[in-house]
Design a protein around this motif. Structure first.
Motif, PDB file in Angstrom:
ATOM      1  N   ILE A  17      -4.840   8.625  -4.128  1.00  0.00           N
ATOM      2  CA  ILE A  17      -5.813   8.895  -5.180  1.00  0.00           C
ATOM      3  C   ILE A  17      -5.869  10.388  -5.482  1.00  0.00           C
ATOM      4  N   SER A  18      -6.439  10.726  -6.612  1.00  0.00           N
ATOM      5  CA  SER A  18      -6.565  12.129  -7.026  1.00  0.00           C
ATOM      6  C   SER A  18      -7.808  12.753  -6.387  1.00  0.00           C
ATOM      7  N   PRO A  19      -7.890  14.090  -6.427  1.00  0.00           N
ATOM      8  CA  PRO A  19      -9.091  14.753  -5.909  1.00  0.00           C
ATOM      9  C   PRO A  19     -10.362  14.303  -6.631  1.00  0.00           C
ATOM     10  N   GLY A  20     -10.265  14.067  -7.947  1.00  0.00           N
ATOM     11  CA  GLY A  20     -11.427  13.616  -8.715  1.00  0.00           C
ATOM     12  C   GLY A  20     -11.906  12.240  -8.293  1.00  0.00           C
ATOM     13  N   THR A  21     -10.971  11.345  -8.028  1.00  0.00           N
ATOM     14  CA  THR A  21     -11.336  10.004  -7.573  1.00  0.00           C
ATOM     15  C   THR A  21     -12.012  10.064  -6.210  1.00  0.00           C
ATOM     16  N   LEU A  22     -11.504  10.908  -5.345  1.00  0.00           N
ATOM     17  CA  LEU A  22     -12.122  11.067  -4.031  1.00  0.00           C
ATOM     18  C   LEU A  22     -13.537  11.632  -4.172  1.00  0.00           C
ATOM     19  N   GLN A  23     -13.710  12.568  -5.076  1.00  0.00           N
ATOM     20  CA  GLN A  23     -15.043  13.122  -5.326  1.00  0.00           C
ATOM     21  C   GLN A  23     -15.986  12.036  -5.852  1.00  0.00           C
ATOM     22  N   ASN A  24     -15.502  11.184  -6.732  1.00  0.00           N
ATOM     23  CA  ASN A  24     -16.329  10.080  -7.245  1.00  0.00           C
ATOM     24  C   ASN A  24     -16.732   9.124  -6.133  1.00  0.00           C
ATOM     25  N   LEU A  25     -15.842   8.863  -5.183  1.00  0.00           N
ATOM     26  CA  LEU A  25     -16.175   7.997  -4.047  1.00  0.00           C
ATOM     27  C   LEU A  25     -17.286   8.619  -3.203  1.00  0.00           C
ATOM     28  N   ARG A  26     -17.262   9.944  -3.086  1.00  0.00           N
ATOM     29  CA  ARG A  26     -18.328  10.632  -2.348  1.00  0.00           C
ATOM     30  C   ARG A  26     -19.642  10.563  -3.125  1.00  0.00           C
ATOM     31  N   ILE A  27     -19.589  10.846  -4.427  1.00  0.00           N
ATOM     32  CA  ILE A  27     -20.797  10.910  -5.253  1.00  0.00           C
ATOM     33  C   ILE A  27     -21.499   9.565  -5.330  1.00  0.00           C
ATOM     34  N   ASN A  28     -20.737   8.490  -5.543  1.00  0.00           N
ATOM     35  CA  ASN A  28     -21.380   7.178  -5.698  1.00  0.00           C
ATOM     36  C   ASN A  28     -21.690   6.502  -4.360  1.00  0.00           C
ATOM     37  N   GLY A  29     -21.407   7.191  -3.244  1.00  0.00           N
ATOM     38  CA  GLY A  29     -21.779   6.670  -1.928  1.00  0.00           C
ATOM     39  C   GLY A  29     -20.814   5.655  -1.348  1.00  0.00           C
ATOM     40  N   TYR A  51     -13.837  12.966   6.748  1.00  0.00           N
ATOM     41  CA  TYR A  51     -14.149  11.551   6.569  1.00  0.00           C
ATOM     42  C   TYR A  51     -13.802  10.812   7.852  1.00  0.00           C
ATOM     43  N   ARG A  52     -14.622   9.867   8.234  1.00  0.00           N
ATOM     44  CA  ARG A  52     -14.321   9.058   9.418  1.00  0.00           C
ATOM     45  C   ARG A  52     -13.238   8.052   9.073  1.00  0.00           C
ATOM     46  N   TYR A  53     -12.286   7.899   9.961  1.00  0.00           N
ATOM     47  CA  TYR A  53     -11.171   6.978   9.742  1.00  0.00           C
ATOM     48  C   TYR A  53     -11.670   5.547   9.545  1.00  0.00           C
ATOM     49  N   GLU A  54     -12.653   5.142  10.334  1.00  0.00           N
ATOM     50  CA  GLU A  54     -13.152   3.762  10.224  1.00  0.00           C
ATOM     51  C   GLU A  54     -13.861   3.525   8.900  1.00  0.00           C
ATOM     52  N   ASP A  55     -14.474   4.573   8.298  1.00  0.00           N
ATOM     53  CA  ASP A  55     -15.084   4.429   6.980  1.00  0.00           C
ATOM     54  C   ASP A  55     -14.022   4.186   5.911  1.00  0.00           C
ATOM     55  N   ILE A  56     -12.901   4.844   6.055  1.00  0.00           N
ATOM     56  CA  ILE A  56     -11.804   4.648   5.113  1.00  0.00           C
ATOM     57  C   ILE A  56     -11.240   3.239   5.247  1.00  0.00           C
ATOM     58  N   GLU A  57     -11.110   2.760   6.497  1.00  0.00           N
ATOM     59  CA  GLU A  57     -10.649   1.386   6.713  1.00  0.00           C
ATOM     60  C   GLU A  57     -11.596   0.392   6.050  1.00  0.00           C
ATOM     61  N   ARG A  58     -12.898   0.608   6.200  1.00  0.00           N
ATOM     62  CA  ARG A  58     -13.878  -0.284   5.577  1.00  0.00           C
ATOM     63  C   ARG A  58     -13.740  -0.268   4.058  1.00  0.00           C
ATOM     64  N   LEU A  59     -13.525   0.905   3.504  1.00  0.00           N
ATOM     65  CA  LEU A  59     -13.349   1.019   2.059  1.00  0.00           C
ATOM     66  C   LEU A  59     -12.114   0.238   1.616  1.00  0.00           C
ATOM     67  N   LEU A  60     -11.043   0.361   2.380  1.00  0.00           N
ATOM     68  CA  LEU A  60      -9.814  -0.369   2.045  1.00  0.00           C
ATOM     69  C   LEU A  60     -10.002  -1.883   2.178  1.00  0.00           C
ATOM     70  N   ASN A  61     -10.833  -2.292   3.111  1.00  0.00           N
ATOM     71  CA  ASN A  61     -11.071  -3.721   3.310  1.00  0.00           C
ATOM     72  C   ASN A  61     -12.096  -4.284   2.323  1.00  0.00           C
ATOM     73  N   GLY A  62     -12.679  -3.416   1.510  1.00  0.00           N
ATOM     74  CA  GLY A  62     -13.556  -3.890   0.462  1.00  0.00           C
ATOM     75  C   GLY A  62     -15.037  -3.884   0.777  1.00  0.00           C
ATOM     76  N   GLU A 111      -5.612  14.404   3.570  1.00  0.00           N
ATOM     77  CA  GLU A 111      -5.083  13.250   4.294  1.00  0.00           C
ATOM     78  C   GLU A 111      -5.603  11.945   3.702  1.00  0.00           C
ATOM     79  N   VAL A 112      -6.875  11.943   3.301  1.00  0.00           N
ATOM     80  CA  VAL A 112      -7.468  10.747   2.710  1.00  0.00           C
ATOM     81  C   VAL A 112      -6.820  10.452   1.363  1.00  0.00           C
ATOM     82  N   ARG A 113      -6.601  11.508   0.561  1.00  0.00           N
ATOM     83  CA  ARG A 113      -5.965  11.309  -0.745  1.00  0.00           C
ATOM     84  C   ARG A 113      -4.568  10.734  -0.597  1.00  0.00           C
ATOM     85  N   LYS A 114      -3.800  11.227   0.378  1.00  0.00           N
ATOM     86  CA  LYS A 114      -2.464  10.679   0.617  1.00  0.00           C
ATOM     87  C   LYS A 114      -2.542   9.228   1.068  1.00  0.00           C
ATOM     88  N   MET A 115      -3.474   8.953   1.958  1.00  0.00           N
ATOM     89  CA  MET A 115      -3.618   7.619   2.524  1.00  0.00           C
ATOM     90  C   MET A 115      -3.992   6.599   1.451  1.00  0.00           C
TER      91      MET A 115
END
Length: 105
Positions: A65-77, A90-101, A58-62
């Motif tokens: 991004i690819s599975p590798g990019t999502l893994q990199n987001l996890r690895i680099n914190g 993944y928490r929805y609000e964390d994804i919103e924060r990521l999208l907001n920069g 769901e996060v990748r669709k939202m």
């Protein structure tokens, strides 16, 4: 007309759900279902989410991004996650924060 309503109410009260289904019942169900769908669509359109946690797919669709990019987001914190029984959430609000920069933590 009033007598017909009273008779229909009495008949409906004595009929079990597996005994009779009329066109009126189907119309009422359709109306209820359509109203529920409209409410869900409006809630999502205005940013109200019912899900607090999303799966990786769901996060990748939202994020588109690819599975590798999502893994990199996890690895680099950049994106916090929880792994439960082999499934990553993944928490929805964390994804919103990521999208907001802004970085999560």
């Amino acid at each position: 007309m009033q007598d017909d309503k009273v008779v229909n109410q009495k008949i409906t009260a004595t009929i079990h759900k597996d005994q009779l289904l009329t066109v009126g019942h189907l119309d009422a169900f359709r109306d209820t279902l359509l109203n529920d769908i409209r409410e869900l669509l409006q809630a999502e359109r205005f940013g109200h989410r019912e899900k607090l946690f999303l799966r990786s797919s769901e996060v990748r669709k939202m994020l588109n991004i690819s599975p590798g990019t999502l893994q990199n987001l996890r690895i680099n914190g950049s994106l916090d996650y929880k792994k439960i029984g082999g499934i990553i959430f993944y928490r929805y609000e964390d994804i919103e924060r990521l999208l907001n920069g802004s970085k999560t933590k």
